[in-house]
Motif scaffolding. Structure first.
Motif, short mmCIF file in Angstrom:
data_model
loop_
_atom_site.label_atom_id
_atom_site.label_comp_id
_atom_site.label_asym_id
_atom_site.label_seq_id
_atom_site.Cartn_x
_atom_site.Cartn_y
_atom_site.Cartn_z
N GLU A 81 40.88 27.14 28.10
CA GLU A 81 41.21 26.05 27.98
C GLU A 81 40.25 25.58 26.61
O GLU A 81 40.85 24.85 25.78
N ARG B 1 42.57 27.02 24.04
CA ARG B 1 43.41 26.62 24.23
C ARG B 1 44.29 25.84 23.00
O ARG B 1 44.65 25.70 22.22
N LEU C 123 46.07 24.63 19.62
CA LEU C 123 47.09 23.90 20.30
C LEU C 123 47.16 22.58 18.62
O LEU C 123 47.33 22.57 17.71
N ARG D 59 48.82 19.27 19.32
CA ARG D 59 48.05 18.67 21.10
C ARG D 59 47.96 16.95 21.33
O ARG D 59 48.81 17.10 22.24
N PRO E 215 53.01 20.49 24.86
CA PRO E 215 53.08 20.87 24.87
C PRO E 215 52.45 20.90 26.63
O PRO E 215 51.76 19.54 27.11
N LEU F 169 51.73 22.90 30.36
CA LEU F 169 51.39 24.35 30.45
C LEU F 169 52.06 24.72 31.84
O LEU F 169 52.10 23.98 32.91
N ARG G 126 59.09 27.55 24.21
CA ARG G 126 57.92 27.91 24.87
C ARG G 126 57.40 28.99 23.77
O ARG G 126 57.75 29.80 23.23
N LEU H 21 53.40 28.00 27.48
CA LEU H 21 53.29 26.43 26.88
C LEU H 21 54.52 26.57 26.53
O LEU H 21 54.83 26.79 25.89
#
Length: 159
Positions: free
Chosen positions: A49, A52, A56, A62, A72, A74, A104, A127
């Motif tokens: 994360e 990630r 993003l 984000r 997004p 998960l 995705r 995602l």
């Protein structure tokens, strides 16, 4: 880096930085250790994360502000542990996209230990573009798709 003396990258970290467009550094903290004297398996999902979220941010996918209700979510995540990580250590964690679909994309993660000069774990996550107002998946916004393809530098077929 953090403004201190430049740290020389080891071979495993240099490969990671060459292959992954987003790499973050994560110090291992004592509280992440478990009864068996290594970083607990669940902590690796937090490391993923940690890479990630900047990914993003780089592709503009984000935040849900300013009336935008597509973001997004998960769908799934998995990890493969290759070597136990212990305190003290600093990890380089990379994120890249390996598959792109209409609604995705699939992320691959790699965690490199500086102390071991080796890959400690790998993982992946799917995602999905999610319409938070309507409560259902939706197509990736075109600007997000374009930013993702640009970030990956042509290494990813647009499928």
């Amino acid at each position: 880096m953090n403004g201190g003396p430049e740290i020389m990258e080891n071979d495993a970290e240099a490969r990671l930085r060459a292959e992954f467009p987003v790499v973050v550094e994560v110090p291992v903290v004592w509280a992440e250790m478990d009864y068996f004297r290594h970083v607990n398996h669940a902590v690796f999902f937090t490391y993923f994360e940690n890479a990630r979220i900047p990914y993003l941010q780089r592709i503009g996918f984000r935040e849900l502000g300013e009336g935008r209700m597509v973001g997004p979510i998960l769908q799934s995540a998995q990890a493969r542990y290759r070597r136990p990580v212990t305190y003290p250590d600093t990890l380089a964690v990379g994120a890249r996209t390996t598959e792109l679909r209409e609604d995705r994309f699939t992320h691959e993660y790699q965690v490199v230990s500086r102390a071991m000069n080796d890959v400690a774990a790998t993982g992946s996550g799917v995602l999905v573009a999610y319409d938070y107002a309507g409560g259902h998946k939706t197509a990736l916004p075109p600007e997000v798709r374009a930013a993702l393809l640009a970030l990956e530098g042509g290494r990813l077929p647009d499928g």
